[in-house]
Design an enzyme around this catalytic site. Structure first.
Site: not given
Length: 397
Positions: A80, A128
């Site tokens: 990410k 998340d």
């Protein structure tokens, strides 16, 4: 082979996608070029390891397993890091250009030449854990205020990691999709800017930039491989990882690109259900999965456009496979290197091992002794407490 993981049932949907141009249209080669040109200039950039697991490959009866280990990426622990921070930079570039009416270079924002303007642009997102951590890291580097919305089940360790990077973290009741809605609503109310890895009607630039950032990882992979893998097993979530990786592989390998197998938790299988329905389909998450990064109930339309044309198979796996697979990587077979992997990282590997223990599923997926399988190890230890519990023998399912 059957003793490597507990026995488990995998859901499987097989598709015959009508190949189109989405892998070049939704994400163009120029999108990937721009992301690579920028991200490789960042301090701390280095390619992550593409790990070979020959002993495991022999044990399950395939020719080759290559595992792209994203744990070391920019010290943030996951792939990410390539997406959220790069998308944030794009949002800042577009907004400063809009306010000033002048062309703005990414390198100038990175160098602090627009710091006063950046300080007045608040960036927000739901997460998340890993996307928000990347966004917080990017905001800290570029000087932008950052607000991150997390749902009730996100671990406190992941929340604190974002606070440590300067983000204001807001925990809400409900699931990931509820946190996405809250981030959107509050951004609209306050004039903030959403940096999301999922798209919706009228909102496509940041999630496209997120997926373009993932192309850096794929180009690193392709430079190390002298021939295409036959299969790639890709984590689901909202679909951004799977779509970004798929598009980059198709652009590099063309007709030789690997067969795309999308893997999701059976507790959060929105892409699997989309494949069954033949259209993007949301699901209700009744129980959270240990694979926190994949606990998403609604596909990204931008990502689905690519997957609908390119992915042939969709698998669901139970949580019972996760902890044993994490331990298997940490304590590998033979002389395979040890890998410290997070819970979401092992979805593809767990599905591969389980599929090879099922002759009919292996046949349906075209997996045999000649298969060369690429896996994306999307995260390392992003929550040390959870990892320690898994390594102590807890199954966490």
């Amino acid at each position: 082979m059957k003793d490597l993981l507990p026995a488990a049932h995998l859901g499987h949907v097989s598709c015959s996608p009508a190949r189109g141009d989405a892998a070049h249209r939704v994400l163009s080669p120029q999108d990937f070029d721009a992301a690579e040109g920028e991200i490789t200039q960042w301090d701390g950039y280095a390619p992550t390891p593409l790990v070979a697991l020959p002993a495991l490959a022999r044990a399950i009866g395939v020719d080759e397993i290559r595992y792209k280990h994203e744990g070391p990426r920019f010290g943030l622990g996951s792939f990410k890091a390539l997406g959220g921070a790069y998308a944030a930079l794009g949002v800042l570039q577009r907004e400063i250009a809009h306010r000033t009416g002048a062309q703005v270079e990414l390198a100038d924002i990175r160098a602090g030449k627009h710091r006063d303007a950046v300080a007045g642009i608040t960036l927000v997102s739901a997460t998340d854990g890993n996307h928000g951590r990347s966004l917080a890291w990017g905001c800290q580097r570029f000087g932008a205020p950052c607000r991150i919305y997390i749902h009730a089940e996100v671990s406190e360790g992941r929340a604190q990691a974002m606070r440590d990077l300067g983000a204001e973290v807001i925990r809400i009741d409900g699931d990931y999709d509820a946190s996405v809605r809250r981030a959107k609503d509050e951004a609209e109310a306050h004039g903030w800017f959403v940096v999301s890895d999922t798209s919706w009607p009228g909102y496509t630039d940041p999630p496209r930039d997120v997926m373009a950032g993932y192309g850096v990882m794929v180009r690193e992979i392709c430079r190390e491989m002298d021939r295409a893998p036959t299969h790639v097993f890709l984590q689901g979530g909202v679909g951004g990882l799977a779509a970004g990786v798929t598009a980059a592989l198709v652009q590099h390998w063309g007709e030789a690109a690997p067969r795309v197998v999308v893997v999701e938790p059976d507790r959060a299988a929105c892409l699997y259900e989309s494949a069954r329905a033949g259209a993007a389909t949301a699901v209700e998450i009744a129980e959270e999965t240990i694979m926190a990064g994949l606990s998403c109930g609604e596909p990204s339309p931008l990502a689905w456009a690519i997957l609908a044309e390119e992915a042939r198979d969709y698998l669901t796996i139970p949580d019972t496979l996760v902890a044993p697979t994490v331990r298997l990587l940490a304590h590998p077979l033979g002389n395979d290197p040890a890998v410290e992997a997070g819970e979401s990282a092992v979805a593809g590997l767990a599905a591969l091992i389980a599929a090879r223990s099922d002759a009919s599923l292996s046949a349906a997926l075209g997996l045999d002794e000649s298969a060369r399988v690429l896996l994306i190890g999307s995260e390392g230890i992003t929550d040390p407490e959870i990892y320690a519990r898994i390594m102590a023998g807890e199954d966490m399912a």
